[in-house]
Design a protein around this motif. Sequence first.
Motif, PDB file in Angstrom:
ATOM      1  N   GLY A 632       0.800  -1.225   0.000  1.00 20.32           N
ATOM      2  CA  GLY A 632       0.000   0.000   0.000  1.00 20.32           C
ATOM      3  C   GLY A 632       0.827   1.266   0.000  1.00 20.32           C
ATOM      4  N   LEU A 633       2.160   1.128  -0.076  1.00 18.18           N
ATOM      5  CA  LEU A 633       3.052   2.284  -0.055  1.00 18.18           C
ATOM      6  C   LEU A 633       3.885   2.329  -1.326  1.00 18.18           C
ATOM      7  CD1 LEU A 633       4.432   1.978   3.607  1.00 18.18           C
ATOM      8  CD2 LEU A 633       2.365   3.162   2.825  1.00 18.18           C
ATOM      9  N   TYR A 634       4.446   3.476  -1.604  1.00 18.74           N
ATOM     10  CA  TYR A 634       5.406   3.608  -2.701  1.00 18.74           C
ATOM     11  C   TYR A 634       6.480   4.611  -2.286  1.00 18.74           C
ATOM     12  CZ  TYR A 634       3.142   8.057  -4.041  1.00 18.74           C
ATOM     13  OH  TYR A 634       2.651   9.330  -4.049  1.00 18.74           O
ATOM     14  N   LEU A 635       7.572   4.599  -3.049  1.00 18.00           N
ATOM     15  CA  LEU A 635       8.684   5.509  -2.771  1.00 18.00           C
ATOM     16  C   LEU A 635       8.822   6.521  -3.895  1.00 18.00           C
ATOM     17  CD1 LEU A 635      11.552   3.025  -1.743  1.00 18.00           C
ATOM     18  CD2 LEU A 635       9.994   4.257  -0.225  1.00 18.00           C
ATOM     19  N   THR A 636       9.100   7.750  -3.535  1.00 17.73           N
ATOM     20  CA  THR A 636       9.638   8.700  -4.499  1.00 17.73           C
ATOM     21  C   THR A 636      11.072   8.991  -4.085  1.00 17.73           C
ATOM     22  OG1 THR A 636       8.927  10.657  -3.257  1.00 17.73           O
ATOM     23  CG2 THR A 636       7.374   9.738  -4.859  1.00 17.73           C
ATOM     24  N   TRP A 637      11.903   9.317  -5.046  1.00 17.60           N
ATOM     25  CA  TRP A 637      13.279   9.664  -4.719  1.00 17.60           C
ATOM     26  C   TRP A 637      13.748  10.780  -5.638  1.00 17.60           C
ATOM     27  CZ3 TRP A 637      17.008   9.029  -8.542  1.00 17.60           C
ATOM     28  CH2 TRP A 637      16.647   8.180  -9.606  1.00 17.60           C
ATOM     29  N   LYS A 638      14.680  11.538  -5.105  1.00 19.50           N
ATOM     30  CA  LYS A 638      15.279  12.599  -5.906  1.00 19.50           C
ATOM     31  C   LYS A 638      16.722  12.794  -5.465  1.00 19.50           C
ATOM     32  CE  LYS A 638      13.774  16.430  -2.924  1.00 19.50           C
ATOM     33  NZ  LYS A 638      13.063  17.726  -2.872  1.00 19.50           N
ATOM     34  N   ILE A 639      17.535  13.234  -6.390  1.00 22.69           N
ATOM     35  CA  ILE A 639      18.926  13.558  -6.098  1.00 22.69           C
ATOM     36  C   ILE A 639      19.130  15.034  -6.411  1.00 22.69           C
ATOM     37  CG2 ILE A 639      21.336  13.167  -6.735  1.00 22.69           C
ATOM     38  CD1 ILE A 639      20.596  10.280  -7.388  1.00 22.69           C
ATOM     39  N   GLU A 640      19.644  15.744  -5.427  1.00 20.62           N
ATOM     40  CA  GLU A 640      19.960  17.153  -5.584  1.00 20.62           C
ATOM     41  C   GLU A 640      21.469  17.319  -5.558  1.00 20.62           C
ATOM     42  OE1 GLU A 640      16.565  19.659  -3.395  1.00 20.62           O
ATOM     43  OE2 GLU A 640      17.295  17.952  -2.210  1.00 20.62           O
ATOM     44  N   SER A 641      21.954  18.107  -6.472  1.00 23.86           N
ATOM     45  CA  SER A 641      23.375  18.396  -6.556  1.00 23.86           C
ATOM     46  C   SER A 641      23.576  19.862  -6.221  1.00 23.86           C
ATOM     47  CB  SER A 641      23.907  18.092  -7.957  1.00 23.86           C
ATOM     48  OG  SER A 641      25.281  18.398  -8.043  1.00 23.86           O
ATOM     49  N   ASN A 642      24.192  20.081  -5.047  1.00 27.25           N
ATOM     50  CA  ASN A 642      24.357  21.459  -4.564  1.00 27.25           C
ATOM     51  C   ASN A 642      23.042  22.227  -4.581  1.00 27.25           C
ATOM     52  OD1 ASN A 642      27.025  21.305  -3.848  1.00 27.25           O
ATOM     53  ND2 ASN A 642      27.799  22.106  -5.795  1.00 27.25           N
ATOM     54  N   GLY A 643      21.980  21.538  -4.203  1.00 34.51           N
ATOM     55  CA  GLY A 643      20.687  22.189  -4.064  1.00 34.51           C
ATOM     56  C   GLY A 643      19.820  22.169  -5.292  1.00 34.51           C
ATOM     57  N   SER A 644      20.351  21.745  -6.446  1.00 33.47           N
ATOM     58  CA  SER A 644      19.567  21.705  -7.684  1.00 33.47           C
ATOM     59  C   SER A 644      19.171  20.266  -7.999  1.00 33.47           C
ATOM     60  CB  SER A 644      20.384  22.276  -8.840  1.00 33.47           C
ATOM     61  OG  SER A 644      20.685  23.638  -8.613  1.00 33.47           O
ATOM     62  N   LEU A 645      17.960  20.072  -8.512  1.00 37.49           N
ATOM     63  CA  LEU A 645      17.466  18.743  -8.835  1.00 37.49           C
ATOM     64  C   LEU A 645      18.259  18.145  -9.996  1.00 37.49           C
ATOM     65  CD1 LEU A 645      15.262  16.606  -8.254  1.00 37.49           C
ATOM     66  CD2 LEU A 645      13.859  17.752  -9.995  1.00 37.49           C
ATOM     67  N   ALA A 646      18.805  16.951  -9.748  1.00 33.94           N
ATOM     68  CA  ALA A 646      19.603  16.275 -10.773  1.00 33.94           C
ATOM     69  C   ALA A 646      18.907  15.048 -11.335  1.00 33.94           C
ATOM     70  CB  ALA A 646      20.971  15.887 -10.204  1.00 33.94           C
ATOM     71  N   GLN A 647      18.227  14.273 -10.467  1.00 37.43           N
ATOM     72  CA  GLN A 647      17.512  13.074 -10.889  1.00 37.43           C
ATOM     73  C   GLN A 647      16.300  12.880  -9.994  1.00 37.43           C
ATOM     74  OE1 GLN A 647      21.109  10.197 -10.968  1.00 37.43           O
ATOM     75  NE2 GLN A 647      19.563   9.194 -12.247  1.00 37.43           N
ATOM     76  N   GLN A 648      15.331  12.127 -10.495  1.00 39.45           N
ATOM     77  CA  GLN A 648      14.177  11.782  -9.672  1.00 39.45           C
ATOM     78  C   GLN A 648      13.500  10.546 -10.237  1.00 39.45           C
ATOM     79  OE1 GLN A 648      10.846  14.538  -9.799  1.00 39.45           O
ATOM     80  NE2 GLN A 648      11.605  15.421 -11.724  1.00 39.45           N
ATOM     81  N   GLY A 649      12.672   9.910  -9.409  1.00 39.78           N
ATOM     82  CA  GLY A 649      11.958   8.730  -9.860  1.00 39.78           C
ATOM     83  C   GLY A 649      11.038   8.185  -8.790  1.00 39.78           C
ATOM     84  N   GLN A 650      10.430   7.044  -9.099  1.00 36.72           N
ATOM     85  CA  GLN A 650       9.515   6.382  -8.180  1.00 36.72           C
ATOM     86  C   GLN A 650       9.813   4.890  -8.132  1.00 36.72           C
ATOM     87  OE1 GLN A 650       5.434   7.020  -9.253  1.00 36.72           O
ATOM     88  NE2 GLN A 650       5.370   9.088  -8.407  1.00 36.72           N
ATOM     89  N   VAL A 651       9.538   4.305  -6.978  1.00 28.65           N
ATOM     90  CA  VAL A 651       9.515   2.852  -6.844  1.00 28.65           C
ATOM     91  C   VAL A 651       8.093   2.511  -6.411  1.00 28.65           C
ATOM     92  CG1 VAL A 651      10.466   0.839  -5.681  1.00 28.65           C
ATOM     93  CG2 VAL A 651      11.948   2.797  -6.196  1.00 28.65           C
ATOM     94  N   TRP A 652       7.302   2.045  -7.350  1.00 30.09           N
ATOM     95  CA  TRP A 652       5.874   1.854  -7.091  1.00 30.09           C
ATOM     96  C   TRP A 652       5.572   0.516  -6.435  1.00 30.09           C
ATOM     97  CZ3 TRP A 652       2.227   5.329  -6.880  1.00 30.09           C
ATOM     98  CH2 TRP A 652       0.895   4.928  -6.869  1.00 30.09           C
ATOM     99  N   GLU A 653       6.346  -0.504  -6.806  1.00 30.25           N
ATOM    100  CA  GLU A 653       6.061  -1.849  -6.308  1.00 30.25           C
ATOM    101  C   GLU A 653       6.950  -2.171  -5.112  1.00 30.25           C
ATOM    102  OE1 GLU A 653       3.550  -3.562  -7.264  1.00 30.25           O
ATOM    103  OE2 GLU A 653       3.043  -2.098  -8.827  1.00 30.25           O
ATOM    104  N   LEU A 654       6.363  -2.085  -3.922  1.00 28.27           N
ATOM    105  CA  LEU A 654       7.039  -2.514  -2.707  1.00 28.27           C
ATOM    106  C   LEU A 654       6.376  -3.805  -2.238  1.00 28.27           C
ATOM    107  CD1 LEU A 654       7.479   0.864  -0.789  1.00 28.27           C
ATOM    108  CD2 LEU A 654       9.177  -0.368  -2.141  1.00 28.27           C
ATOM    109  N   GLU A 655       7.171  -4.752  -1.767  1.00 22.66           N
ATOM    110  CA  GLU A 655       6.626  -6.074  -1.494  1.00 22.66           C
ATOM    111  C   GLU A 655       7.097  -6.670  -0.177  1.00 22.66           C
ATOM    112  OE1 GLU A 655      10.047  -8.375  -4.116  1.00 22.66           O
ATOM    113  OE2 GLU A 655       8.097  -7.919  -5.028  1.00 22.66           O
ATOM    114  N   ALA A 656       7.899  -5.936   0.597  1.00 18.02           N
ATOM    115  CA  ALA A 656       8.439  -6.508   1.831  1.00 18.02           C
ATOM    116  C   ALA A 656       7.313  -6.898   2.775  1.00 18.02           C
ATOM    117  CB  ALA A 656       9.372  -5.519   2.513  1.00 18.02           C
TER     118      ALA A 656
END
Length: 1012
Positions: A632-656
């Motif tokens: 019932g949960l998902y992850l979002t993630w982002k990478i900031e380089s010196n405060g600026s957005l460099a990458q982002q994405g989602q992990v929708w399928e969690l199964e633990a």
Amino acid sequence: MINVPKVWQDPSVLQLHREEPRAYYIPYSDAGSSKAGKRGRSPYYRTLNGSWKFRYHESARQVEERFYEDGADVSGWDSLLVPSCWQTNGYDQLHYTNVNYPIPCDPPFVPDENPAGLYVREFNLPDAWDGKKKYVVFEGVNSCFYLWVNGTFIGYSQGSRVPAEFDLTKALRPGTNRIAVMVLKWCDGTYIEDQDLWRYSGIFRDVYLLARDEVHVRDVFLRQELSPDFGQAVLRAELDAAGGSLPVAVELRDAEGRTVASGSAETNGQAAIELKIDAPTLWNAEQPYLYRLYVKSGTEVLSFPVGFRRIEVAAGGVFTVNGVAVKLKGVNRHDSHPELGQTIPLNHMIQDLNLMKRHNVNTIRTSHYPNDPRFLDLCDEYGFYVVDEADLECHGIGAAEHWKEGSFHTLTNHPDWREAFLDRAKRLVERDKNHPSVIIWSMGNESGYGDNHIAMQRWTRERDRSRLVHYEGAAEGYKGSTDVDSLDLESRMYASVQYMEEYGRDGNKTKPLFQCEYSHAMGNGPGDLQDYWDVIYKYPNLMGGCVWEWCDHGVLTQAADGTPFFAYGGDFGDRPNDGNFCIDGLVSPDRKPHTGLLELKQVIAPVKIEAENADEGLFRVHNLYDFAGLSGLYLTWKIESNGSLAQQGQVWELEAAPHGNQTIRLPIAGASSAERVLTFSVRAKNETSWAEAGYELAFAQFVLAADAATAGAAPTPLAAAAPSVQASLQGDLLTVTGFDFRHVFDLGQGAFVSLTKHEVEMLAAPAKFAVWRAPTDNDRNIKLKWTDEGYDRAKMKVYDVRWSQTGDSVVEIDVVFSLGGYIRYPILKGEAKWRVDGTGQVTLNVQVRVREELVFLPRFGLQLTMPAGTEEIEYRGFGPHESYIDKRRSVRKGTYLTTVDGMFEDYVRPQENGSRFGTEWAIATNAQGMGLAFSGPAPFSFNASHFSPEELTASAHSYELKKSKLTYVHLDYKMSGVGSNSCGPELLEPYRLDEKEIAFELAIKPVFKEDE
């Protein structure tokens, strides 16, 4: 005085003509309306809430002889809403005390001047009630009351926070009826209702009438047994009938409304019906699946929630629910409303539960009395584990005798009080026995330990073996009885992390350790949550605990100028009082979360993320739920380089699975020389009753750059020929001038008194070193040592000042100084080396030695006072809210743009607030970007405020603060942690600024941000 049985000072008389306690329910006419639970839709329910005629007397001796009779004229009386507390309506004394009795300690006697509130109202009965038995139920009346109907004396009851039910059938008549109640403020029950709260009086919970069939089901006890593998459940409905023999049918429906089992019986007094359910869906706080049992007899339908669950202590003292080890992530909750006192509207209860769910709380201790029964209905539905506490506390009995050995146990060992103690347990258990959310019975709070408590516990275990029995007053060290066989838990308050570690390691312990109170959340705190939960997760026999406490108990009132504020003890002239000790919650009185609640949310979050190999994008997701998977949960993630957005994405399928984990891989780009910060956010996929879809439950951060130790600092100037500076001395004033700046250092004061750029002044007062902070509530004990040593009055003494110019571009100033307050030797001595270069940057390198025997410092650093208009704050560090060395799990690293006001945390009693732990650089400017930039080779603690530490220290309420146009900036080498020592253990050593040798380096540069 009115002629009534004067039993309010006789502990052997707890009631007159009151019905026996029973399970909470409302009779309905059909299953549909019963399931809806809207009491007003029942034809057998009539509320008596509303406007009553009311008269307050300072003493019961002033009460009119015949106020309760039909002919009594009450038309000139005041009107008062029921339910309500009469103190919140302008009658009597608003009074807060914690331990001490507000009356002379002379049990069972109370003052002769015993305030009385008289209540009268008229009501009509429906014609359809003819031939019915008629009862009145008072859900809560503080502290005791007498009842009349149509001039006939009905009865008497005491026990403030449990129901009192009376049969009115013979006293009622067709048409208009009159009910009259006399409530006394004090009774012998007052001695065992000495809880830490505002002392409210009156009919403060709901009052209603019930119509019942002449022969009806009076009580129902739902007992359940689950097979070892949980594959089958047996529900046994034990029925108690009143009035004779009647057929009873029961029907169990699942959450979708399907009938899964049914049965019937003829009952004459007692009977039992057993239902067998194959493959039952189990109830727990994460998945609160509820069946509903309908009990049908005559014209009535009673409805009860059924949650199949098994509460046990497994081998090794492991607390389990449904065979699974569970950690209780709890809070203590009082009934408290900022305007209504202990009268709590239903929506206010829901607001509390929504907030708790949103902050990952799974357990509530009903400190220190049973809550409104509807609150437990909500806990069943929302999913909370409830430690249900008896309305019993006699803390003041020990204080009255100056805690002489054995005094605390006076009442619990006195045979005359045995029935009073037992009555509290019986009425608690009988009312709430059918709520699946109730997993632990608590035998009250802080009342010593002796025979009467043991009798309560034994009765409770005999009556209900499906739950555990708790009482912290039996803990080691209280010197009460050593007979604890009737208790299932080892219970403690404010045990240290070290104690818990020792308990967890002890292989001979057979009971789980439960911290019914820990981590005192008073003011700017608590600061030790992570330390507790590290050890709780480490040992299976540590079952968790409940933070003290949920909310600040402030009373909304107005200052003389009309300014609203939250009052605390003493603000109404109440004596004795315990000041702001009632302002000790995770949320404000109006339910605004403090940063302590945000900290708790993150520390007890159901998902933790660890790096397996962060640079390769490998992370392990740990599911800390006990029953729920992560689908019932998902992850979002982002990478900031010196405060600026460099990458982002989602992990929708969690199964633990519950208590399981899984590894995820992120497509992270290769290494970078710039600092990169990876932030995970754990979010809910679906909307719930307490949160929207996408709501964040937890987060995690990781620094990816290999050279992160040096990345992220404030920009450094390009290498170039250093601009020249000129230095001139006039008296004690050394002026250093460059291309666009002019700085002035007062050699006599040993401090800069002016910093300018393009003739814009950046200082409004001399810079100074500081060790003092406005004490937090959790500093209430240590501050006595701080003030004794003069930390609050520390002034600088300059022993020697020398300056020199190195070449054309650098001026150096060397100051030998001390800080100290009158009476005592200096707190510290040291040397400050100031350096001004041609860019206008001022670099400070200070080394000090703290006097060896001193207690740890609140802080050490530099305080700058910046001029009016300094409002904009930008910094690189942790945010978006305040953080301290021991209170920083809820903040995340980033670059933040805020204001001075935005950094301020408004606590009811002003104190240190708003600091930012681990700041890499900061800039404080006016709206046009003109101000000062701060940086250092190591992170520092940073704060900017419109209130000086001295003003925060001197003010008792936030409304007393006078916002300065100036801005006080603190740049601290370190700030001591906040801890929870207002009631908990001392601040842990790793969080104390107790170093004796301190070296601190800092750069200060005037800037125009838009030109940088």
